[in-house]
Scaffold this motif. Structure first.
Motif, short mmCIF file in Angstrom:
data_model
loop_
_atom_site.label_atom_id
_atom_site.label_comp_id
_atom_site.label_asym_id
_atom_site.label_seq_id
_atom_site.Cartn_x
_atom_site.Cartn_y
_atom_site.Cartn_z
N TYR A 19 37.94 16.90 53.39
CA TYR A 19 39.37 17.21 53.33
C TYR A 19 39.64 18.43 52.46
O TYR A 19 40.30 19.37 52.89
N SER A 20 39.08 18.44 51.27
CA SER A 20 39.30 19.59 50.38
C SER A 20 38.28 20.69 50.63
O SER A 20 38.52 21.85 50.29
N ARG A 21 37.14 20.34 51.15
CA ARG A 21 35.99 21.27 51.29
C ARG A 21 35.54 21.82 49.94
O ARG A 21 34.87 22.84 49.87
N PHE A 22 35.93 21.15 48.87
CA PHE A 22 35.55 21.55 47.52
C PHE A 22 34.44 20.61 47.06
O PHE A 22 34.69 19.44 46.74
N GLN A 23 33.22 21.12 47.09
CA GLN A 23 32.07 20.26 46.81
C GLN A 23 31.69 20.33 45.33
O GLN A 23 31.54 21.43 44.79
N VAL A 24 31.54 19.16 44.73
CA VAL A 24 31.24 19.09 43.30
C VAL A 24 30.02 18.19 43.08
O VAL A 24 29.85 17.17 43.76
N GLY A 25 29.19 18.58 42.13
CA GLY A 25 28.04 17.76 41.71
C GLY A 25 28.09 17.55 40.22
O GLY A 25 28.58 18.42 39.48
N CYS A 39 28.17 12.91 43.31
CA CYS A 39 28.96 13.95 44.00
C CYS A 39 30.38 13.41 44.18
O CYS A 39 30.63 12.21 43.99
N ASN A 40 31.30 14.29 44.58
CA ASN A 40 32.64 13.79 44.91
C ASN A 40 32.59 13.12 46.29
O ASN A 40 31.84 13.54 47.18
N ILE A 41 33.38 12.07 46.41
CA ILE A 41 33.41 11.27 47.64
C ILE A 41 34.88 11.08 48.02
O ILE A 41 35.60 10.36 47.33
N GLU A 42 35.30 11.77 49.06
CA GLU A 42 36.72 11.75 49.45
C GLU A 42 36.99 10.64 50.47
O GLU A 42 36.07 9.97 50.95
N ASN A 43 38.27 10.48 50.77
CA ASN A 43 38.69 9.43 51.70
C ASN A 43 39.88 9.94 52.50
O ASN A 43 40.68 10.72 51.98
N ASN A 50 36.93 10.00 44.87
CA ASN A 50 36.29 9.86 43.55
C ASN A 50 35.60 11.17 43.17
O ASN A 50 34.88 11.74 43.98
N CYS A 51 35.81 11.60 41.95
CA CYS A 51 35.18 12.84 41.49
C CYS A 51 33.69 12.65 41.24
O CYS A 51 33.22 11.54 40.94
N ALA A 52 32.96 13.76 41.29
CA ALA A 52 31.52 13.75 41.06
C ALA A 52 31.17 13.17 39.68
O ALA A 52 30.20 12.40 39.55
N GLU A 53 31.95 13.53 38.67
CA GLU A 53 31.65 13.07 37.31
C GLU A 53 31.71 11.55 37.23
O GLU A 53 30.84 10.91 36.64
N ARG A 54 32.76 10.97 37.81
CA ARG A 54 32.87 9.50 37.74
C ARG A 54 31.83 8.83 38.59
O ARG A 54 31.32 7.76 38.23
N THR A 81 33.38 25.26 36.27
CA THR A 81 34.40 24.25 36.59
C THR A 81 34.72 23.32 35.43
O THR A 81 33.82 22.86 34.74
N ALA A 82 36.00 23.02 35.24
CA ALA A 82 36.42 22.07 34.19
C ALA A 82 36.72 20.71 34.82
O ALA A 82 37.33 20.65 35.89
N PRO A 83 36.29 19.62 34.19
CA PRO A 83 36.56 18.29 34.74
C PRO A 83 38.04 17.91 34.71
O PRO A 83 38.78 18.36 33.82
N CYS A 84 38.46 17.08 35.63
CA CYS A 84 39.87 16.64 35.67
C CYS A 84 40.15 15.68 34.51
O CYS A 84 39.23 15.17 33.87
N GLY A 85 41.41 15.43 34.28
CA GLY A 85 41.82 14.58 33.16
C GLY A 85 41.32 13.15 33.27
O GLY A 85 40.91 12.54 32.26
N1 THU Z 1 36.74 17.05 41.90
C1 THU Z 1 35.62 16.62 41.26
O1 THU Z 1 34.74 16.01 41.86
N2 THU Z 1 35.51 16.88 39.93
C2 THU Z 1 36.42 17.56 39.20
O2 THU Z 1 36.27 17.70 37.99
C3 THU Z 1 37.59 18.16 39.84
C4 THU Z 1 37.82 17.75 41.25
C5 THU Z 1 36.86 16.79 43.34
C6 THU Z 1 37.95 15.84 43.71
C7 THU Z 1 38.22 16.26 45.15
O3 THU Z 1 37.25 15.63 45.99
C8 THU Z 1 37.93 17.75 45.16
O4 THU Z 1 37.15 18.00 44.00
C9 THU Z 1 39.17 18.64 45.14
O5 THU Z 1 40.01 18.29 44.10
#
Ligand code: THU
Length: 132
Positions: A19-25, A39-43, A50-54, A81-85
Protein backbone atom coordinates in the motif's frame (compact mmCIF):
# COMPACT_ATOMS: atom_id res chain seq x y z
CA UNK A 1 26.77 -2.52 15.16
CA UNK A 2 27.55 -3.54 11.57
CA UNK A 3 25.94 -6.93 12.15
CA UNK A 4 22.78 -5.25 13.44
CA UNK A 5 22.61 -2.98 10.39
CA UNK A 6 23.14 -5.91 8.01
CA UNK A 7 20.31 -7.83 9.70
CA UNK A 8 18.01 -4.79 9.34
CA UNK A 9 18.92 -4.42 5.65
CA UNK A 10 18.19 -8.08 5.00
CA UNK A 11 14.84 -7.86 6.81
CA UNK A 12 13.87 -4.87 4.66
CA UNK A 13 13.83 -7.24 1.71
CA UNK A 14 10.96 -9.11 3.38
CA UNK A 15 8.77 -6.01 3.85
CA UNK A 16 5.10 -6.48 3.03
CA UNK A 17 4.24 -2.93 1.97
CA UNK A 18 1.94 -3.12 -1.09
CA UNK A 19 0.00 0.00 0.00
CA UNK A 20 2.68 2.51 0.95
CA UNK A 21 5.49 0.89 -1.06
CA UNK A 22 7.71 2.17 1.77
CA UNK A 23 9.84 -0.79 2.79
CA UNK A 24 11.44 -0.78 6.22
CA UNK A 25 13.76 -3.23 7.99
CA UNK A 26 14.83 -3.30 11.62
CA UNK A 27 16.95 -5.44 13.91
CA UNK A 28 17.35 -5.52 17.69
CA UNK A 29 20.13 -6.83 19.89
CA UNK A 30 18.94 -8.69 22.98
CA UNK A 31 20.93 -8.91 26.22
CA UNK A 32 21.59 -12.58 25.39
CA UNK A 33 23.65 -11.37 22.43
CA UNK A 34 21.12 -12.64 19.88
CA UNK A 35 19.84 -10.47 17.04
CA UNK A 36 16.20 -10.46 15.88
CA UNK A 37 15.07 -8.77 12.69
CA UNK A 38 11.72 -7.62 11.34
CA UNK A 39 10.04 -5.78 8.48
CA UNK A 40 6.92 -3.65 8.17
CA UNK A 41 3.77 -5.68 7.53
CA UNK A 42 0.82 -3.76 6.09
CA UNK A 43 -2.84 -4.64 5.83
CA UNK A 44 -5.75 -3.74 3.50
CA UNK A 45 -7.22 -2.28 6.69
CA UNK A 46 -4.39 0.27 6.79
CA UNK A 47 -4.47 1.00 10.52
CA UNK A 48 -3.50 -2.57 11.32
CA UNK A 49 -0.11 -2.20 9.70
CA UNK A 50 2.88 -3.01 11.90
CA UNK A 51 6.20 -1.18 11.70
CA UNK A 52 9.48 -3.03 11.18
CA UNK A 53 10.77 -1.95 14.61
CA UNK A 54 7.83 -3.45 16.48
CA UNK A 55 7.96 -6.64 14.42
CA UNK A 56 11.62 -7.10 15.44
CA UNK A 57 10.98 -6.21 19.11
CA UNK A 58 7.97 -8.51 19.41
CA UNK A 59 9.92 -11.36 17.84
CA UNK A 60 12.71 -10.89 20.39
CA UNK A 61 10.39 -10.74 23.40
CA UNK A 62 8.34 -13.70 22.20
CA UNK A 63 11.57 -15.72 21.86
CA UNK A 64 12.40 -15.11 25.53
CA UNK A 65 14.51 -11.93 25.60
CA UNK A 66 13.81 -9.85 28.72
CA UNK A 67 15.83 -6.75 27.89
CA UNK A 68 16.96 -5.25 24.63
CA UNK A 69 20.08 -3.17 24.09
CA UNK A 70 20.11 -1.56 20.65
CA UNK A 71 18.00 -1.29 17.51
CA UNK A 72 18.86 -0.48 13.88
CA UNK A 73 16.26 0.70 11.35
CA UNK A 74 16.75 1.03 7.59
CA UNK A 75 14.63 2.53 4.79
CA UNK A 76 15.35 3.92 1.34
CA UNK A 77 15.18 7.58 2.35
CA UNK A 78 17.44 10.53 1.48
CA UNK A 79 18.32 10.92 5.18
CA UNK A 80 18.56 8.14 7.79
CA UNK A 81 15.03 7.09 8.84
CA UNK A 82 13.56 8.05 12.24
CA UNK A 83 11.22 5.62 14.03
CA UNK A 84 7.56 6.57 14.56
CA UNK A 85 6.26 7.60 17.96
CA UNK A 86 4.49 4.29 18.65
CA UNK A 87 7.72 2.37 18.08
CA UNK A 88 9.66 4.77 20.32
CA UNK A 89 7.23 4.00 23.15
CA UNK A 90 7.68 0.24 22.63
CA UNK A 91 11.49 0.65 22.54
CA UNK A 92 11.38 2.40 25.95
CA UNK A 93 9.41 -0.49 27.44
CA UNK A 94 12.18 -3.00 26.78
CA UNK A 95 15.18 -0.89 27.72
CA UNK A 96 16.59 -0.10 24.28
CA UNK A 97 19.25 2.54 24.75
CA UNK A 98 20.97 3.04 21.44
CA UNK A 99 19.17 3.48 18.11
CA UNK A 100 20.96 3.42 14.77
CA UNK A 101 19.06 5.23 12.03
CA UNK A 102 20.13 4.21 8.52
CA UNK A 103 19.23 4.59 4.89
CA UNK A 104 19.91 2.22 2.05
CA UNK A 105 22.88 4.34 0.89
CA UNK A 106 24.60 3.24 4.10
CA UNK A 107 24.35 6.60 5.88
CA UNK A 108 24.00 6.19 9.65
CA UNK A 109 23.06 8.34 12.57
CA UNK A 110 23.30 7.00 16.13
CA UNK A 111 20.96 8.44 18.76
CA UNK A 112 20.26 7.73 22.41
CA UNK A 113 16.75 6.67 23.36
CA UNK A 114 16.30 9.68 25.64
CA UNK A 115 16.95 11.96 22.65
CA UNK A 116 14.25 10.15 20.66
CA UNK A 117 11.67 10.14 23.44
CA UNK A 118 12.49 12.48 26.32
CA UNK A 119 10.15 12.66 29.34
CA UNK A 120 8.48 9.41 28.31
CA UNK A 121 5.57 7.73 30.03
CA UNK A 122 6.91 4.43 31.37
CA UNK A 123 6.43 1.80 34.09
CA UNK A 124 7.63 4.25 36.79
CA UNK A 125 4.64 6.48 36.11
CA UNK A 126 2.31 3.60 36.99
CA UNK A 127 3.82 3.25 40.47
CA UNK A 128 3.94 6.95 41.25
CA UNK A 129 7.71 7.14 40.71
CA UNK A 130 7.39 9.36 37.66
CA UNK A 131 9.74 12.28 37.09
CA UNK A 132 7.34 15.14 37.87
N1 THU B 1 7.11 2.33 9.03
C1 THU B 1 7.98 1.52 9.70
O1 THU B 1 8.01 0.31 9.49
N2 THU B 1 8.81 2.10 10.60
C2 THU B 1 8.86 3.43 10.87
O2 THU B 1 9.61 3.85 11.74
C3 THU B 1 8.05 4.37 10.11
C4 THU B 1 7.01 3.75 9.24
C5 THU B 1 6.22 1.72 8.04
C6 THU B 1 4.77 1.75 8.40
C7 THU B 1 4.13 1.66 7.02
O3 THU B 1 4.09 0.29 6.63
C8 THU B 1 5.12 2.37 6.11
O4 THU B 1 6.34 2.41 6.82
C9 THU B 1 4.71 3.79 5.71
O5 THU B 1 4.42 4.54 6.83
Amino acid sequence: MEELIKAAQAARGMAYAPYSRFQVGAAVLGESGRIYSGCNIENASYGLSNCAERTAIFKAISEGEKKLIALAVVADTPRPTAPCGACRQVMIEFGINQVILCNSKGEQHVVAMNELLPLSFNKNDLTGAGIF
